[in-house]
Scaffold this motif. Sequence first.
Motif, PDB file in Angstrom:
ATOM      1  N   GLU A   1      13.289   5.848  15.287  1.00  0.00           N
ATOM      2  CA  GLU A   1      13.741   5.981  16.497  1.00  0.00           C
ATOM      3  C   GLU A   1      12.955   4.902  17.095  1.00  0.00           C
ATOM      4  OE1 GLU A   1      15.095   9.067  18.596  1.00  0.00           O
ATOM      5  OE2 GLU A   1      17.418   9.029  17.424  1.00  0.00           O
ATOM      6  N   SER A   2      11.529   5.103  16.452  1.00  0.00           N
ATOM      7  CA  SER A   2      10.952   4.094  16.945  1.00  0.00           C
ATOM      8  C   SER A   2      10.887   3.008  16.496  1.00  0.00           C
ATOM      9  CB  SER A   2       9.591   5.038  17.550  1.00  0.00           C
ATOM     10  OG  SER A   2       9.497   5.829  18.484  1.00  0.00           O
ATOM     11  N   GLY A   3      11.287   2.548  15.286  1.00  0.00           N
ATOM     12  CA  GLY A   3      10.998   1.386  14.391  1.00  0.00           C
ATOM     13  C   GLY A   3      10.055   1.496  13.774  1.00  0.00           C
ATOM     14  N   PHE A   4       9.584   2.924  12.794  1.00  0.00           N
ATOM     15  CA  PHE A   4       8.598   3.149  12.173  1.00  0.00           C
ATOM     16  C   PHE A   4       9.579   3.811  10.876  1.00  0.00           C
ATOM     17  CE2 PHE A   4       6.184   3.596  16.075  1.00  0.00           C
ATOM     18  CZ  PHE A   4       4.670   3.432  14.894  1.00  0.00           C
ATOM     19  N   TRP A   5       8.357   3.269   9.745  1.00  0.00           N
ATOM     20  CA  TRP A   5       9.353   3.653   8.662  1.00  0.00           C
ATOM     21  C   TRP A   5       8.716   4.740   7.378  1.00  0.00           C
ATOM     22  CZ3 TRP A   5      13.194   2.512   5.576  1.00  0.00           C
ATOM     23  CH2 TRP A   5      13.482   2.554   4.164  1.00  0.00           C
ATOM     24  N   VAL A   6       9.646   6.446   7.823  1.00  0.00           N
ATOM     25  CA  VAL A   6       8.364   7.024   7.304  1.00  0.00           C
ATOM     26  C   VAL A   6       8.585   7.836   6.486  1.00  0.00           C
ATOM     27  CG1 VAL A   6       9.017   7.857   9.821  1.00  0.00           C
ATOM     28  CG2 VAL A   6      10.702   8.907   8.631  1.00  0.00           C
ATOM     29  N   PHE A   7       9.751   7.168   5.389  1.00  0.00           N
ATOM     30  CA  PHE A   7      10.053   7.631   3.942  1.00  0.00           C
ATOM     31  C   PHE A   7       8.663   6.888   2.806  1.00  0.00           C
ATOM     32  CE2 PHE A   7      13.770   6.688   5.916  1.00  0.00           C
ATOM     33  CZ  PHE A   7      14.477   8.192   6.673  1.00  0.00           C
ATOM     34  N   ARG A   8       8.782   7.136   1.836  1.00  0.00           N
ATOM     35  CA  ARG A   8       7.936   6.796   0.728  1.00  0.00           C
ATOM     36  C   ARG A   8       7.646   5.455   1.349  1.00  0.00           C
ATOM     37  NH1 ARG A   8       9.112   7.792  -5.471  1.00  0.00           N
ATOM     38  NH2 ARG A   8       9.111   5.290  -5.523  1.00  0.00           N
ATOM     39  N   ALA A   9       6.851   4.979   0.874  1.00  0.00           N
ATOM     40  CA  ALA A   9       6.673   3.157   1.257  1.00  0.00           C
ATOM     41  C   ALA A   9       7.141   2.818  -0.138  1.00  0.00           C
ATOM     42  CB  ALA A   9       5.077   2.605   0.755  1.00  0.00           C
TER      43      ALA A   9
ATOM     44  N   GLY B   1      -2.956   3.778  16.752  1.00  0.00           N
ATOM     45  CA  GLY B   1      -2.615   5.044  16.349  1.00  0.00           C
ATOM     46  C   GLY B   1      -2.106   6.032  15.818  1.00  0.00           C
ATOM     47  N   GLY B   2      -1.824   6.954  16.355  1.00  0.00           N
ATOM     48  CA  GLY B   2      -0.250   7.996  16.244  1.00  0.00           C
ATOM     49  C   GLY B   2      -0.231   7.703  14.352  1.00  0.00           C
ATOM     50  N   GLY B   3      -0.029   7.713  13.827  1.00  0.00           N
ATOM     51  CA  GLY B   3       0.138   7.482  12.216  1.00  0.00           C
ATOM     52  C   GLY B   3       0.593   6.256  11.342  1.00  0.00           C
ATOM     53  N   LYS B   4       0.832   6.083  10.550  1.00  0.00           N
ATOM     54  CA  LYS B   4       1.044   5.212   9.683  1.00  0.00           C
ATOM     55  C   LYS B   4       1.739   3.487  10.119  1.00  0.00           C
ATOM     56  CE  LYS B   4      -1.855   7.778   6.706  1.00  0.00           C
ATOM     57  NZ  LYS B   4      -2.462   8.285   5.237  1.00  0.00           N
ATOM     58  N   VAL B   5       1.302   2.898   9.138  1.00  0.00           N
ATOM     59  CA  VAL B   5       2.532   2.080   9.814  1.00  0.00           C
ATOM     60  C   VAL B   5       2.820   0.749   8.587  1.00  0.00           C
ATOM     61  CG1 VAL B   5       1.512   0.083  10.158  1.00  0.00           C
ATOM     62  CG2 VAL B   5       3.349   0.249  10.618  1.00  0.00           C
ATOM     63  N   LEU B   6       3.850   0.193   7.493  1.00  0.00           N
ATOM     64  CA  LEU B   6       3.756  -0.442   6.186  1.00  0.00           C
ATOM     65  C   LEU B   6       3.002  -1.731   6.832  1.00  0.00           C
ATOM     66  CD1 LEU B   6       7.822   0.138   5.123  1.00  0.00           C
ATOM     67  CD2 LEU B   6       5.096   0.973   4.076  1.00  0.00           C
TER      68      LEU B   6
END
Length: 161
Positions: A6-14, A26-31
């Motif tokens: 919902e915040s616009g991050f892809w959470v599945f396998r790249a 901060g707060g995780g990873k981004v593609l």
Amino acid sequence: MKSRVESGFWVFRAPVGYRYEPATSGGGKVLVPDEPLAAVLRKALEGYASGHFASQAEVQRYLERDPHFPKDLKDGTLRPMTVTRLLKKVVYAGYVEAPKWDVSLRKGQHEGLISFETYQQIQDNLEGRKRAPAARKDFNEDFPLRGFVLCDCCGNAMTGA
């Protein structure tokens, strides 16, 4: 995971052409685009949208010829369904969605490989809104204007041969 989508991050396998890196905020990873694979995929997607590749089979042959693109089968080929999935992924346009979680299409936190307009053109082509001519088995990158340039004398299409 749902709130990250919902915040616009892809959470599945790249997806192919991307890799994960820690987010600068901060707060995780981004593609982020994974070069040179991202460039190969960008060219395939834009080529299909523009009509340079007239069919999914031509996109498949282009990707199979590239040494950087991962192959599905042991003989070095791709499944046709792999190409269809690549063409349908909105993540390549820089957007995310998760219909199973009731998360609608929204701008992603990652850089797209193609524009959203290019993605829309690909979807139009897939849905048959634009009919492309039959696939050419003799397509060669050395002759990108084959069939598009006419002879000034006789009016016939120029060939690469």
